[in-house]
Design an enzyme around this catalytic site. Structure first.
Site, PDB file in Angstrom:
ATOM      1  N   LYS A  12       0.848  -1.203   0.000  1.00 12.69           N
ATOM      2  CA  LYS A  12       0.000   0.000   0.000  1.00 12.69           C
ATOM      3  C   LYS A  12       0.876   1.242   0.000  1.00 12.69           C
ATOM      4  O   LYS A  12       0.634   2.183  -0.759  1.00 12.69           O
ATOM      5  CB  LYS A  12      -0.853   0.052   1.278  1.00 12.69           C
ATOM      6  CG  LYS A  12      -2.068  -0.824   1.313  1.00 12.69           C
ATOM      7  CD  LYS A  12      -2.827  -0.472   2.586  1.00 12.69           C
ATOM      8  CE  LYS A  12      -3.992  -1.344   2.861  1.00 12.69           C
ATOM      9  NZ  LYS A  12      -4.644  -1.021   4.149  1.00 12.69           N
ATOM     10  N   ASP A  67      -8.148   1.866   4.470  1.00  9.71           N
ATOM     11  CA  ASP A  67      -8.749   0.569   4.743  1.00  9.71           C
ATOM     12  C   ASP A  67      -9.400   0.100   3.462  1.00  9.71           C
ATOM     13  O   ASP A  67     -10.160   0.844   2.824  1.00  9.71           O
ATOM     14  CB  ASP A  67      -9.750   0.609   5.896  1.00  9.71           C
ATOM     15  CG  ASP A  67      -9.886  -0.779   6.523  1.00  9.71           C
ATOM     16  OD1 ASP A  67      -8.873  -1.294   7.037  1.00  9.71           O
ATOM     17  OD2 ASP A  67     -10.984  -1.378   6.465  1.00  9.71           O
ATOM     18  N   SER A  68      -9.063  -1.107   3.075  1.00 10.82           N
ATOM     19  CA  SER A  68      -9.484  -1.568   1.760  1.00 10.82           C
ATOM     20  C   SER A  68      -9.758  -3.057   1.793  1.00 10.82           C
ATOM     21  O   SER A  68      -9.397  -3.752   2.743  1.00 10.82           O
ATOM     22  CB  SER A  68      -8.391  -1.236   0.730  1.00 10.82           C
ATOM     23  OG  SER A  68      -7.113  -1.538   1.224  1.00 10.82           O
ATOM     24  N   GLY A 158      -1.810  -9.203  -2.366  1.00 14.45           N
ATOM     25  CA  GLY A 158      -3.151  -9.614  -1.944  1.00 14.45           C
ATOM     26  C   GLY A 158      -3.850 -10.457  -3.005  1.00 14.45           C
ATOM     27  O   GLY A 158      -3.297 -11.422  -3.526  1.00 14.45           O
ATOM     28  N   ASP A 160      -4.619  -9.622  -6.035  1.00 12.99           N
ATOM     29  CA  ASP A 160      -4.394  -9.124  -7.401  1.00 12.99           C
ATOM     30  C   ASP A 160      -4.330 -10.211  -8.488  1.00 12.99           C
ATOM     31  O   ASP A 160      -4.924 -10.034  -9.556  1.00 12.99           O
ATOM     32  CB  ASP A 160      -3.127  -8.260  -7.464  1.00 12.99           C
ATOM     33  CG  ASP A 160      -3.368  -6.845  -6.942  1.00 12.99           C
ATOM     34  OD1 ASP A 160      -4.544  -6.466  -6.797  1.00 12.99           O
ATOM     35  OD2 ASP A 160      -2.383  -6.139  -6.694  1.00 12.99           O
ATOM     36  N   LYS A 180      -2.182  -0.482 -13.030  1.00 11.29           N
ATOM     37  CA  LYS A 180      -3.044  -0.760 -11.872  1.00 11.29           C
ATOM     38  C   LYS A 180      -3.474   0.553 -11.208  1.00 11.29           C
ATOM     39  O   LYS A 180      -4.652   0.765 -10.947  1.00 11.29           O
ATOM     40  CB  LYS A 180      -2.327  -1.667 -10.863  1.00 11.29           C
ATOM     41  CG  LYS A 180      -3.209  -1.941  -9.640  1.00 11.29           C
ATOM     42  CD  LYS A 180      -2.576  -2.790  -8.569  1.00 11.29           C
ATOM     43  CE  LYS A 180      -3.464  -2.761  -7.319  1.00 11.29           C
ATOM     44  NZ  LYS A 180      -2.892  -3.441  -6.159  1.00 11.29           N
ATOM     45  N   ARG A 186      -7.590   2.200  -5.037  1.00  7.87           N
ATOM     46  CA  ARG A 186      -6.691   3.090  -4.287  1.00  7.87           C
ATOM     47  C   ARG A 186      -6.342   4.326  -5.124  1.00  7.87           C
ATOM     48  O   ARG A 186      -6.343   5.443  -4.613  1.00  7.87           O
ATOM     49  CB  ARG A 186      -5.421   2.305  -3.907  1.00  7.87           C
ATOM     50  CG  ARG A 186      -4.448   3.048  -3.007  1.00  7.87           C
ATOM     51  CD  ARG A 186      -3.473   2.084  -2.332  1.00  7.87           C
ATOM     52  NE  ARG A 186      -4.178   1.166  -1.444  1.00  7.87           N
ATOM     53  CZ  ARG A 186      -4.412  -0.120  -1.725  1.00  7.87           C
ATOM     54  NH1 ARG A 186      -3.964  -0.682  -2.836  1.00  7.87           N
ATOM     55  NH2 ARG A 186      -5.107  -0.858  -0.886  1.00  7.87           N
TER      56      ARG A 186
HETATM   57  P1  ITT Z   1      -2.878  -1.815   7.264  1.00  9.92           P
HETATM   58  O1  ITT Z   1      -4.149  -2.044   8.031  1.00  9.92           O
HETATM   59  O2  ITT Z   1      -1.676  -1.747   8.143  1.00  9.92           O
HETATM   60  O3  ITT Z   1      -2.989  -0.640   6.332  1.00  9.92           O
HETATM   61  P2  ITT Z   1      -3.606  -4.309   5.956  1.00  9.92           P
HETATM   62  O4  ITT Z   1      -3.011  -5.115   4.843  1.00  9.92           O
HETATM   63  O5  ITT Z   1      -3.988  -5.047   7.207  1.00  9.92           O
HETATM   64  O6  ITT Z   1      -2.600  -3.092   6.306  1.00  9.92           O
HETATM   65  P3  ITT Z   1      -6.410  -3.734   5.465  1.00  9.92           P
HETATM   66  O7  ITT Z   1      -6.832  -4.088   6.835  1.00  9.92           O
HETATM   67  O8  ITT Z   1      -6.986  -2.503   4.817  1.00  9.92           O
HETATM   68  O9  ITT Z   1      -4.826  -3.516   5.392  1.00  9.92           O
HETATM   69  O10 ITT Z   1      -6.661  -4.997   4.543  1.00  9.92           O
HETATM   70  C1  ITT Z   1      -6.530  -4.869   3.179  1.00  9.92           C
HETATM   71  C2  ITT Z   1      -6.520  -6.242   2.528  1.00  9.92           C
HETATM   72  O11 ITT Z   1      -7.375  -6.214   1.379  1.00  9.92           O
HETATM   73  C3  ITT Z   1      -5.120  -6.571   2.017  1.00  9.92           C
HETATM   74  O12 ITT Z   1      -4.371  -7.270   2.971  1.00  9.92           O
HETATM   75  C4  ITT Z   1      -5.434  -7.391   0.773  1.00  9.92           C
HETATM   76  O13 ITT Z   1      -5.710  -8.712   1.132  1.00  9.92           O
HETATM   77  C5  ITT Z   1      -6.732  -6.753   0.269  1.00  9.92           C
HETATM   78  N1  ITT Z   1      -6.417  -5.654  -0.671  1.00  9.92           N
HETATM   79  C6  ITT Z   1      -6.570  -4.312  -0.473  1.00  9.92           C
HETATM   80  N2  ITT Z   1      -6.147  -3.604  -1.523  1.00  9.92           N
HETATM   81  C7  ITT Z   1      -5.695  -4.502  -2.410  1.00  9.92           C
HETATM   82  C8  ITT Z   1      -5.104  -4.398  -3.696  1.00  9.92           C
HETATM   83  O14 ITT Z   1      -4.841  -3.223  -4.252  1.00  9.92           O
HETATM   84  N3  ITT Z   1      -4.780  -5.524  -4.323  1.00  9.92           N
HETATM   85  C9  ITT Z   1      -4.998  -6.737  -3.773  1.00  9.92           C
HETATM   86  N4  ITT Z   1      -5.524  -6.933  -2.566  1.00  9.92           N
HETATM   87  C10 ITT Z   1      -5.880  -5.814  -1.876  1.00  9.92           C
END
Ligand code: ITT
Length: 197
Positions: A12, A67-68, A158, A160, A180, A186
């Site tokens: 991220k 958060d994603s 993730g 992707d 992307k 994002r």
């Molecule tokens: P932070 O909370 O520290 O930011 P995190 O990875 O735990 O890191 P999230 O709780 O927002 O973040 O979870 C996001 C998940 O969603 C991430 O681990 C991926 O599995 C998925 N994800 C989010 N954006 C993505 C992307 O651009 N491509 C692929 N998977 C994505």
């Protein structure tokens, strides 16, 4: 403008740095924040605010929380806020898979979607930018596609390699960073946030 990205996810951070080229983007560690923020929220917005507020308070700098997650129509919108913890939280005890969390989550998604005809899905990204004086800005971005039955491409992170983008007509795993970012949840959320700023 200098801002701290309130994330422990290096992928991220890299994408955000690339898209916010005109900002001075530093990591939480570079700003001296080594804490863990508990993601107790039920929505992307709740969790983005939790992360950004905690880091802004601790560092006295503007902080950006992201958060994603992936929302799959045939799974009632899951895993959503549980995307990062999908297999750890929901896999049955007798289910096993190799690899890191991302690889295990992808394997668990394929397992949950076995035989599913409707494979439509979208990624969602909610951003919160919190300033030390209490001002807050939020923005959301989405991107649509479908979940393939096997992985394609080595790029991204993730989910992707499983996400076939409607916009790109290939998976985010096959896309280069610029492609992307040009259509991703994002990228869209960050461009909206810039407009608000
Ligand atoms: P932070 O909370 O520290 O930011 P995190 O990875 O735990 O890191 P999230 O709780 O927002 O973040 O979870 C996001 C998940 O969603 C991430 O681990 C991926 O599995 C998925 N994800 C989010 N954006 C993505 C992307 O651009 N491509 C692929 N998977 C994505």
């Amino acid at each position: 403008m200098k801002l701290v990205v309130a994330t422990g996810n290096r992928h991220k951070l890299k994408e955000i740095r690339e898209i916010l080229k005109d900002f001075e983007v530093i990591s939480a560690a570079e700003a001296g924040f080594f804490g863990e923020v508990e993601e107790t929220g039920e929505t992307f917005l709740d969790n983005a605010l939790l992360k950004a507020r905690a880091v802004s308070r601790a560092t006295h700098l503007p902080a950006l929380g992201d958060d994603s997650g992936l929302c799959v129509d045939g799974l009632g919108g899951a895993p959503a806020v549980y995307s990062a913890r999908f297999s750890r939280m929901f896999a049955p005890a007798d289910w096993t898979a190799e690899g890191d969390d991302d690889a295990r989550n992808r394997a668990f998604l394929l397992y949950k979607m076995q035989g599913m005809a409707d494979r439509s899905a979208h990624f969602c990204c909610t951003l919160a930018l919190c300033f030390p004086d209490g001002r807050e800005l939020t923005a959301e971005g989405r991107t649509f596609g479908r979940i393939l039955t096997e992985e394609r491409g080595e790029g991204g992170f993730g989910y992707d390699p499983l996400f076939f983008s409607d916009d790109l007509q290939k998976t985010f795993g096959e896309a280069d960073e610029e492609e992307k970012n040009s259509v991703s949840h994002r990228g869209r959320a960050l461009r909206r946030l810039k407009e608000l700023l």
